[in-house]
Design a protein around this motif. Structure first.
Motif, mmCIF file in Angstrom:
data_model
loop_
_atom_site.group_PDB
_atom_site.id
_atom_site.type_symbol
_atom_site.label_atom_id
_atom_site.label_comp_id
_atom_site.label_asym_id
_atom_site.label_seq_id
_atom_site.Cartn_x
_atom_site.Cartn_y
_atom_site.Cartn_z
ATOM 1 N N LEU A 5 0.717 -1.163 -0.383
ATOM 2 C CA LEU A 5 -0.228 0.134 -0.448
ATOM 3 C C LEU A 5 0.686 0.925 0.367
ATOM 4 O O LEU A 5 1.592 1.181 0.533
ATOM 5 N N PRO A 6 0.404 2.224 -0.535
ATOM 6 C CA PRO A 6 0.963 3.611 -0.884
ATOM 7 C C PRO A 6 0.972 4.416 0.775
ATOM 8 O O PRO A 6 -0.005 4.206 1.724
ATOM 9 N N ARG A 413 -6.845 -3.758 -1.623
ATOM 10 C CA ARG A 413 -6.507 -5.080 -1.079
ATOM 11 C C ARG A 413 -7.914 -5.592 -2.323
ATOM 12 O O ARG A 413 -8.474 -5.047 -2.112
ATOM 13 N N MET A 414 -6.784 -6.526 -2.501
ATOM 14 C CA MET A 414 -8.112 -7.133 -3.403
ATOM 15 C C MET A 414 -8.944 -8.904 -2.177
ATOM 16 O O MET A 414 -8.355 -9.033 -0.872
ATOM 17 N N ALA A 492 -3.421 -4.192 -3.249
ATOM 18 C CA ALA A 492 -3.635 -4.765 -4.478
ATOM 19 C C ALA A 492 -2.173 -4.132 -5.756
ATOM 20 O O ALA A 492 -2.785 -4.412 -7.365
ATOM 21 N N GLY A 493 -1.971 -2.799 -5.477
ATOM 22 C CA GLY A 493 -1.546 -2.103 -6.456
ATOM 23 C C GLY A 493 -1.984 -0.862 -7.185
ATOM 24 O O GLY A 493 -3.553 -1.416 -6.906
ATOM 25 N N SER A 508 -3.708 3.245 -4.843
ATOM 26 C CA SER A 508 -4.718 1.958 -4.675
ATOM 27 C C SER A 508 -4.231 2.188 -3.323
ATOM 28 O O SER A 508 -3.242 1.184 -2.976
ATOM 29 N N PRO A 509 -4.845 2.860 -2.076
ATOM 30 C CA PRO A 509 -5.657 3.594 -2.113
ATOM 31 C C PRO A 509 -5.544 4.665 -2.899
ATOM 32 O O PRO A 509 -4.315 5.492 -2.954
#
Ligand code: HEA
Ligand code: HEA
Ligand code: CUA
Ligand SMILES: [Cu+2]
Lengths: 537, 111, 316, 193
Positions: A5-6, A413-414, A492-493, A508-509
């Motif tokens: 995640l960023p 996230r997935m 998720a990217g 994302s987010p």
């Protein structure tokens, strides 16, 4: 290497209850709506469960007749006004409109938050009506039953609808102004994703239709409270006038409920076929066409209610016309799949489900628009089946498809792929089992809003109730695994689907301000191969 | 709520001269007088038509001058027209029922 | 199939028309549903994604196709429209000679009043092979009189008369439903139509109407309510003579002309001032709230009986 | 803002529809009932409201020209005129109350059209009542604008809030322009009982 995640995004930009309840970030407001709407969906769903339990046996033995009447009324009101109308526009629309046009936020962020509060206040009124005795007029609230005879909590419920109406109006206004004024450089109207066209058309209906239902419920309240006479035959009023006013809004409202889902489907089909939508302009204009024509057909709900024969003919013909833009959409989606690269991921399964079920729901609408046919079918389970096919089989499929598709963007996230495919399957099967038998019941003549029915109809009703329990399980699953994935899902990217569209070009987010720099648009929305085609299959 | 007020579509900063405003005001007053006077004259069915025509005209000049639509963008004009158009739909299609009920209504006898 | 009913009885002349349209519509819908479904499934399989970075062919659209799938559905809908309208006109235009029966809906029962005087509750006896016209109104909220086996229904609206007609084709017993939601016992507002052979029907009719025919009840009421003080059989009363009024055009005081049908008579009794007959003062008292819907029917039937026999085709 | 007015148009549009239907159904009753409304008061009110629209337009103009004093003066005038309108409306309402012309169990109406007249007065009260409510909201907004004019938020080319309130006020004026002939001036030429 695993994606992460960023470090900074809108979800970790402030914690604590205040940072949510006073937020002006359209993405957080979208999540506020998501929470509220989910609650209402399960309330409405619980009513549906009770309805189906009662109808499992022909005798009216599970709940009393008054309770049953309150159940379907509250089911209809909650599902329509508090779930389906706001569902896609307020959740996905709020989240995506700024992202898809490359803006930082909506035009009026505070107004957006205010809309949510108005929605909640409206919801509370309805809730109050519910716990202090409910309403038993049917969601259509026909006079004079609603104005003179019913003794239930109609005024709070009417106020609830009135107030939420304002929330829809303000949201619509916000979207319209945003889409007009805040598009990123280069984003011309015809470079807009089709979802935005659909949202724009929906907002137009909201703005033009909702005030009429507002004044209508106000008149009902005035008639109950102050003994004014508008629809009261004993002072010479015409109860059918209420129906005109009600349907002037409520027919367009059914398009409020389906257009956004159609927008979602256009996005899904394009993304999971990695292909531009076939006939972009036709799909875009058909949204506007539906919005405009949708205002011209309301009389098809009152073919047997003492309407003039000639008016019925006009409304019937116009109802057929409004079916054409829907047909255009269905054919274009199908054509989009031709020579696509069709992925079988969950959102696409929902999209396929939508197209199939919407087609059935829409085509059965043609039965009803043919006047001679409608006389037999009106107020039977055929109607119930018709609109559940579109609203549950269509719109909810679209909503869930959209939610899964943008979930990685929303949460970063997935979700678990296997489980989600499973529940999509359960929902599809459960749905058809619930509502297909109702078409048959309808032609047999079983009237709607019946608490007890002749024993002949039992087998079909049992099938329907069985289907509803399967459907219920199907709806519970996503709630759990999506919640689970918020914490445990793999990151998720930025663009897990390899989809095109501005929303996939930010992290994302996304960060609170959505884009680090204002994007400049040069290409059509569905331009494949997109810049990032590398992640999940 | 400052952002809220941005709602006004940006009209060009057109400052209308006070003369025009006063003229419009005078016209509106005069027309009010005319409607009241005309109401006392028997014109048959024309009474309604005249009253509504005058009201429409008054509304029109308010919209054009007081509300600056004359100087507004095409979008503003379109919005106004849309409003009128939609009211038209509401009235026209409902009347299509009420005015033709006499010719035959489902549930009543066709002549 | 498996003991599950799939198709309703069809027991009236119009039922066959409705069913034909229904099968056509099922055909059209079936065709398009299957077409779309098989195309989607076929495409989904044939063009399934085979490797991660695959993209679809960049087809933008095709004008010809667009035109085709706009025009073809449009033509189909036109067919459906005309067909539906045709069936509807049949339903909306009763033949000239019908057997008339009055129905009053109230929360939550159907009261049936035959012209010969019989009354029934939640039951309706009719002969086979003869067009029947129901003249209906409601005492309270909107109801809907629905007979699925005949494929007809109509909302029964307070404050006015609503009519439907049908011609039963098979003796038997069929369901009546109230199909417009009307409050607590809406689902209990059911009943049955008993379709009988004409002979049996005659016997049933003569089986007893204690109060005499509907018109004679009306005649008694006409005296009891003192209508006859103003409406006298000669022209000396304060009100117009009611002989030969029914079915005739009436000149109103504002110059317009209306036909004196059931609705007009009803309105004249309940709210006389709404339509004042030319040449008379609006002195008749309003009987709204003073006469019940059933008394009203009797009065109307009486006034009808004062007109020449051709108007009384409905008499059995 | 225009989009919002679009909503308002349809809001009142629903009422006008109800009005139109019943007026075509009961032309005589509407004419008779209309005779119970007070034309002089109605006309004065029309003039007052038109005047307030004028001062409102001038207030907007003052704002465009950055004249703080102008804004304040004209807004105050507008509010006073609005207040006068509401006052007169109040007087009319109280007349209706004392004449038992408020629909409901106490409704009394001499003449033949008791029932449809009740519809007329129902419409009268709802239409003028909602109109008055809009005016009260408008006056509330103007108080707000006054505050902003005092503290200098307005000015220096920032005037769109006043403009928005102005549009709203003119809209309310237009509604009245229609209500007046439709409610007060029906069938004045004919003597109806
Ligand atoms: C989202 C909701 C939604 C949508 C989109 C629709 C869409 C349509 N509806 Fe439906 N409808 C409802 C929700 C909806 N409806 C509800 C809630 C009610 C009941 C309310 C109540 O009483 O409680 C109702 C009731 C209702 C009635 C009144 C029945 C009655 O009470 O007697 C009618 C009658 O005409 C009707 C018609 C139609 C038509 C013609 C369409 C069309 O727009 C459908 C167009 C779509 C297609 C046609 C399918 C796609 C096309 C093809 C695959 C190509 C082939 C096409 C052709 C050959 C034409 N609907
Ligand atoms: C958006 C709209 C919407 C949605 C989503 C639904 C969803 C469903 N509806 Fe509804 N329905 C309407 C809109 C909608 N409906 C309207 C407008 C009416 C008309 C009302 C009127 O006549 O006035 C109506 C009427 C209606 C009837 C007819 C009642 C009657 O006329 O007598 C029936 C009967 O089967 C029904 C069934 C269902 C079912 C089984 C679902 C299912 O899809 C629901 C599935 C969801 C769940 C099952 C929830 C899962 C949750 C749980 C399992 C938790 C359970 C918790 C507890 C029991 C505590 N609906
Ligand atoms: Cu009577 Cu439902
Ligand atoms: Cu509809």
């Amino acid at each position: 290497m695993a994606v992460e995640l960023p470090p900074h995004h809108y979800l970790n930009d402030g914690f604590g209850i205040k940072s949510w309840l006073l937020t002006r970030d359209h993405k957080r407001i979208a999540l506020l709506y998501l929470a509220a709407i989910t609650v209402f969906f399960f309330i409405g769903g619980a009513f549906a469960v009770l309805i189906r339990l009662e109808l499992a046996t022909p005798a009216g033995d599970f709940v009393s007749d008054d309770t049953y009447n309150e159940l379907f009324t509250m089911h209809g009101i909650v599902m329509v006004f508090f779930f389906l109308i706001p569902a896609i526009p307020a959740v996905l629309g709020n989240f995506l409109v700024p992202l898809q046009i490359g803006a930082k936020d909506l035009a009026f962020p505070k107004l957006n938050l205010l809309s949510w509060y108005i929605y909640i206040v409206g919801g509370l009124f309805t809730f109050y009506a519910l716990i202090t005795g409910g309403v038993d007029t049917g969601w259509t609230m026909y006079a004079p039953l609603s104005t003179k005879f019913s003794t239930t909590r109609i005024i709070p419920a009417a106020l609830g609808i009135f107030i939420t109406g304002f929330s829809s109006i303000l949201t619509g206004l916000n979207f319209i102004v945003t889409i007009h004024r805040m598009r990123a450089p280069g984003m011309t109207w015809f470079k807009m994703p089709l979802f935005l066209w659909a949202i724009y058309a929906t907002s137009l209906i909201n703005i033009l239709g909702t005030p009429v239902i507002a004044i209508t419920v106000l008149l009902v309240a005035a008639e109950r409270l102050l003994h004014f006479g508008f629809f009261d035959p004993s002072v010479g009023g015409d109860p059918v006038l209420f129906q005109h006013l009600f349907w002037f809004y409520s027919h367009p409202a059914v398009y409020i409920m389906v257009l956004p889902a159609m927008g979602v489907i256009s996005e899904l089909v394009a993304a999971f076929c990695r292909k531009p939508v076939f006939g972009y302009r036709f799909v875009a204009f058909s949204s506007l066409g539906i919005a405009v024509l949708g205002f011209l057909v309301w009389g098809h709900h009152i073919f047997v209610a003492g309407q003039s024969i000639y008016a019925s003919l006009v409304f019937s013909l116009l109802s057929f016309l409004v079916a054409i833009p829907s047909a255009i959409k269905v054919f274009n989606w199908t054509a989009t799949m031709y020579r696509g690269s069709v992925s079988w991921q969950t959102p696409m399964l929902y999209a396929i489900g939508f197209i199939g079920l919407f087609t059935i729901g829409g085509l059965t609408g043609l039965f009803l628009a043919a006047i001679g046919m409608d006389v037999h079918l009106t107020d039977t389970y055929f109607i119930i089946a018709h609109f559940h096919y579109i609203m549950v089989g269509g719109t909810i499929m679209g909503y869930l498809g959209g939610l899964h598709y943008w979930w990685p963007k929303i949460s970063g996230r997935m979700y678990p792929e296997g489980l989600s495919k499973l529940s999509a399957g359960i929902i599809f099967i459960g749905f058809n089992l619930t509502f297909f038998p109702q078409f048959v019941l309808g032609y047999l003549g079983m009237p709607r809003r019946y608490h007890a029915y002749p024993p002949d109809f039992q087998v079909l009703n049992v099938l329907s109730s069985a289907g509803a329990s399967i459907l219920g399980v199907g709806y519970l699953l996503p709630m759990f695994y999506l919640a689970w994935s918020l914490r445990y899902g793999p990151a998720a990217g930025a663009n897990p689907w390899g989809a095109s569209g501005l929303e996939w070009e930010t992290t994302s987010p996304p960060p609170t301000e959505n884009f680090a720099t204002t994007p400049i648009v040069t290409e059509s929305p569905y331009n494949y191969p997109s810049p990032v085609v590398k992640h999940v299959a | 709520m400052r952002s809220c007020t941005e709602m006004a579509e940006r009209t060009e900063h057109h400052v209308v001269s006070t003369t025009i405003y006063y003229a419009i005001f005078a016209a509106l007053l005069a027309l009010t007088g005319v409607t009241v006077a005309v109401a006392y004259v028997d014109l048959g069915p024309l009474n309604v038509a005249v009253a509504i025509a005058i009201a429409c005209f008054k509304a029109l000049i308010v919209v054009l001058y007081f509300m600056h639509v004359k100087y507004g963008t095409r979008l503003v004009k379109l919005t106004v027209i849309a409003g009128i158009y939609w009211i038209g739909i509401l009235l026209a299609l409902t009347l299509s029922d009420y005015l033709t009920r006499g010719w035959g209504t489902y549930g009543a006898q066709l002549q | 199939m498996f003991g599950i009913p799939l198709f309703p009885d069809s027991a009236s002349t119009v039922a066959a028309d409705v069913d034909a349209l229904y099968f056509f519509l099922v055909g059209v819908s079936g065709f398009f549903s299957i077409l779309i479904a098989s195309l989607i499934v076929a495409f989904a399989i044939k063009y399934r994604r085979r490797h991660v970075n695959e993209v679809g062919a960049q087809v933008q659209g095709g004008l010809l196709l667009e035109i085709a799938w706009t025009v073809i559905p449009f033509l189909i809908t036109l067919v459906i429209f005309f067909w539906g309208a045709k069936v509807y006109f049949v339903m909306a235009s009763p033949p000239a000679e019908t057997l008339n029966i009055y129905v009053v809906g109230k929360q939550w029962m159907w009261k049936v009043q035959h012209i010969a005087g019989q009354r029934e509750i939640n039951q309706l006896h009719v002969p086979v092979g003869r067009p029947v016209k129901l003249i209906m109104t409601s005492e309270d909220v909107i109801h809907n009189f629905s007979i699925p086996a005949f494929r007809v229904k109509a909302d029964v609206i307070p404050g006015r008369f609503v009519q439907i007609w049908f011609e039963p084709t098979k003796p038997g017993t069929y369901q009546i439903f109230c199909a417009e939601y009307c409050g607590t016992k809406h689902s209990g507002m059911t009943g049955e139509v008993v379709v009988m052979e004409p002979v049996e029907y005659q016997t049933w009719l003569s089986g007893g109407a204690p109060e005499g025919s509907l018109a004679s009840t009306g005649e008694r009421l006409f005296a009891d309510l003192a209508c006859n003080t103003c409406h006298r059989p000669d022209s000396r009363g304060r009100g117009p003579m009611l002989n030969n009024v029914f079915g005739k055009p009436v000149q109103l005081h504002d110059g317009s002309v209306v036909t004196a049908d059931e609705s007009y008579i009803r309105e004249s009794i309940l709210t006389p001032a709404a339509k004042v007959t030319a040449g008379y003062q609006p002195v008749m008292p309003a009987f709204q709230g003073l006469v019940s819907e059933e008394q009203l029917l009797a009065l109307i039937e009486y006034i009808k009986s004062l007109s020449p026999p051709s108007e009384k085709a409905g008499q059995p | 803002m225009w989009v919002f007015l679009l909503t308002e148009i349809l809001f009142f549009g629903g009422l006008f529809l109800v009005y139109t239907i019943y007026r075509t159904w009961y032309p005589l009753a509407f004419a008779a009932a209309s005779h119970h409304l007070d034309i002089p008061l109605g006309s004065i009110n029309t003039a007052v409201l038109i005047g307030s629209s004028l001062t409102m337009a001038l207030a907007v103009r003052a704002a465009q020209l950055n004249s703080r004093k102008g804004i304040i003066v004209f807004l105050v005038f507008t509010m006073i005129l609005g207040g006068v309108f509401l006052g007169i409306k109040g007087i009319e309402y109280s007349h209706k109350f004392s004449e038992h012309l408020v629909p409901g169990p106490n409704f009394q109406f001499a003449g033949a059209f008791v029932r449809p007249a009740q519809i007329f007065f129902s419409l009268y009260f709802v239409m003028t009542g909602l109109h008055a409510l809009h005016m009260i909201i408008g006056i509330g907004l103007m108080i707000w604008m006054l505050l902003w004019a005092y503290d200098g938020t307005l000015g220096n080319g920032y005037y769109s809030p006043v403009e928005v309130v102005g549009l709203y006020w003119h809209f309310v004026d237009i509604v009245w322009i229609f209500l007046f002939p439709l409610l007060y001036l029906i069938g004045r030429h004919a003597v109806v009982h």
